[in-house]
Write an enzyme that holds these catalytic residues in place. Structure first.
Site, PDB file in Angstrom:
ATOM      1  N   GLU A  64      66.748  75.967  85.950  1.00  0.00           N
ATOM      2  CA  GLU A  64      65.825  75.372  86.924  1.00  0.00           C
ATOM      3  C   GLU A  64      65.527  76.395  88.008  1.00  0.00           C
ATOM      4  OE1 GLU A  64      64.410  72.498  86.612  1.00  0.00           O
ATOM      5  OE2 GLU A  64      65.687  71.267  85.312  1.00  0.00           O
ATOM      6  N   TYR A  81      69.682  63.282  78.214  1.00  0.00           N
ATOM      7  CA  TYR A  81      69.743  63.520  76.775  1.00  0.00           C
ATOM      8  C   TYR A  81      68.353  63.877  76.238  1.00  0.00           C
ATOM      9  CZ  TYR A  81      73.864  60.792  77.880  1.00  0.00           C
ATOM     10  OH  TYR A  81      74.999  60.336  78.476  1.00  0.00           O
ATOM     11  N   HIS A 131      57.325  71.336  80.922  1.00  0.00           N
ATOM     12  CA  HIS A 131      56.801  70.345  81.860  1.00  0.00           C
ATOM     13  C   HIS A 131      55.584  70.897  82.572  1.00  0.00           C
ATOM     14  CE1 HIS A 131      60.948  68.250  81.881  1.00  0.00           C
ATOM     15  NE2 HIS A 131      60.089  67.570  81.153  1.00  0.00           N
TER      16      HIS A 131
END
Ligand SMILES: [Zn+2]
Length: 396
Positions: free
Chosen positions: A366, A347, A162
C-alpha cells in the site's frame, strides 16, 4: 536505434563500440542469428536514438565522434551510405545519441492512452523489452504485460487493480524506466548495479490491471450506453468517480479470487458497487481472469501487487505463506520504512490466492498515505520511499 552491419562486424564489437552490455543487444534482436551477420543487415541498439545532424564548416567525422564520446566507427554504423572522405557542409547525417533521461513523465493524470503511448516509446528505445496483451477489459481495452530480463527467477509486479489507485501505474513505470536507464548506461540505483538483476530475473509487469476503471476515475464515464447510465447510477448519480475502485461493471477485481471468496462476499455489498463487490462468482471478470491466467502460465516465484494507501505491506494469508515471505517483507520494510502486517480480516485478493495456490511469497504493498486517489504532488515522495521495494523484489 538502427545500425547497419558492415563487413566483419559482430554483436561483440557493437557492444564495444556503443559501450552496451552484449546481452541487451542480443535480446534487442531476437529474430537475428547472432552468428551470421550480413553486410547491410539492420540491427537494433538499445538505449540510443539516431538524431539528424547538419555538417558545419570545419567538421570531420573524427571531431563529431569525439564530441559524442563514441568511436568514429559508430557514425559509419548509423550512416550506411556515408562516404567519410566526401563530407560536405550542409549535408545531413545521423548521429547516435545515448539516452540518459526518463522517457516517462509519471506526474500527470496517467490514463490508459498515456500508458499505452509510453509503453510504445519505451519499446522503441529498449527493444529488449517484450510486451503482449494478457487479455481485454470489459470495454475491450488490451491489458499489456511487459517483460524485462533474461533470468530464470520470475517476479511479477502489478498496479491499478483498483481504479482510484491509478498512481501505482506511473510509479511502476517510472521504476521500469529508471531500471532501463541503469541497465543501458551501466549506472547504479541506490548504489546497486542492476545488470545482475537482468541476468538473474525475468520481471513481469502489468502496470494497469483495470484500465476501464482508471479511465472512469480520470476522464469520467464512457460516452457510450449502456455503460454511461449504468456507472452513473451505481455512483448514486454523481459524476465524481474519485471513490471508484471497481471495474466498469462495478466488480472489485481484488475481491474476485478463489481464496475464501464466499467469506469475503458475506461481509461485502451483494450488488455491483463502486467498491468491494466481489461479483456473482470468483473470476467472473475478464481483467481478473487475465491476471489469473497469466499467473498460472508464468509460474511466478513471487508477486507484488501495488495499491494505495497506508504505507503498509501485507504478506501473509491463512499461515500458508512460506518462511521466505518474512525474509522478503523485512527487507521491504527496512528499505521503505513501511510497516509489515502479516494478516488482516480480508480474503479473495490476488495475493491471497497466489499464496494459497503456490505457497510462494505474495504481497500487497500500500503506497503512500492520505485519501485515495492520492494527489500527484505526492508522486516524488512515494517514489523515493518505495524505490527500494522495487529493487529488493529483484535482488532478495
Ligand atoms: Zn487497493
Amino acid at each position: 536505434m538502427d545500425i547497419f552491419a558492415r563487413p566483419g562486424d559482430s554483436f561483440w564489437n557493437f557492444s564495444q563500440v556503443f559501450k552496451m552490455p552484449l546481452q541487451l543487444i542480443i535480446d534487442s534482436n531476437r529474430n537475428i542469428n547472432t552468428q551470421i551477420l550480413t553486410t547491410g543487415q539492420r540491427i537494433q541498439i538499445p538505449g540510443f536514438v539516431a538524431t539528424n545532424y547538419k555538417i558545419q564548416t570545419g567538421d570531420s567525422l573524427c571531431l563529431i565522434a569525439q564530441r559524442l564520446n563514441l568511436p568514429l566507427y559508430s557514425l559509419l554504423l548509423v550512416n550506411p551510405n556515408l562516404e567519410p572522405n566526401r563530407l560536405q557542409v550542409g549535408q545531413m547525417i545521423k548521429i547516435p545519441q545515448r539516452i540518459t533521461w526518463r522517457l516517462i513523465n509519471g506526474k500527470q493524470n496517467f490514463d490508459y492512452d498515456i500508458m499505452m503511448n509510453d509503453i510504445r516509446r519505451l519499446l522503441a528505445v529498449y527493444p529488449f523489452l517484450q510486451t503482449a496483451p494478457i487479455g481485454n477489459s470489459v470495454l475491450k481495452r488490451e491489458i499489456p504485460e511487459i517483460l524485462v530480463g533474461s533470468g530464470t527467477k520470475r517476479v511479477h509486479y502489478n498496479g491499478s487493480f483498483h481504479a482510484n489507485e491509478w498512481i501505482t501505474t506511473p510509479i511502476i513505470l517510472t521504476f521500469l524506466n529508471d531500471y532501463l536507464l541503469s541497465l543501458t548506461n551501466q549506472t547504479t540505483i541506490r548504489g546497486l548495479f542492476t545488470f545482475p538483476f537482468y541476468q538473474q530475473t525475468t520481471l513481469s509487469i502489468v502496470p494497469m490491471v483495470n484500465p476501464d476503471g482508471v479511465n472512469l476515475v480520470l476522464n469520467g464515464p464512457p460516452a457510450n450506453e449502456p455503460w454511461r447510465s449504468r456507472v452513473v447510477e451505481l455512483n448514486n448519480g454523481s459524476l465524481d468517480f474519485s471513490d471508484w475502485k471497481a471495474n466498469i461493471r462495478g466488480v472489485d477485481l481484488n475481491d474476485q479470487f478463489p481464496a475464501n471468496w464466499d467469506r469475503e462476499r458475506a461481509r461485502n455489498p451483494k450488488y455491483p458497487s463502486p467498491r468491494d463487490y466481489g461479483g456473482e462468482r470468483p473470476l467472473s471478470e475478464p481483467e481478473a481472469i487475465a491476471i489469473a491466467d497469466l499467473t498460472r502460465r508464468r509460474d511466478f516465484a513471487r508477486v507484488l501487487a501495488f495499491h494505495t494507501q497506508g504505507e503498509v505491506i501485507y504478506w501473509g494469508y491463512e499461515n500458508l505463506e512460506p518462511p521466505e515471505s518474512e525474509v522478503l517483507v523485512n527487507e521491504f520494510s527496512r528499505v521503505s520504512g513501511y510497516e509489515s502486517v502479516q494478516t488482516i480480516e480480508s480474503y479473495a485478493g490476488y495475493k491471497d490466492w497466489f499464496i494459497q495456490e503456490w505457497r510462494r511469497p505474495g504481497f500487497t504493498v500500500e503506497l503512500g498515505s492520505g485519501k485515495n486517489p492520492l494527489p500527484l504532488d505526492q508522486f516524488d515522495e512515494i517514489y523515493q520511499e518505495t524505490l527500494g521495494i522495487f529493487l529488493a523484489g529483484l535482488y532478495v
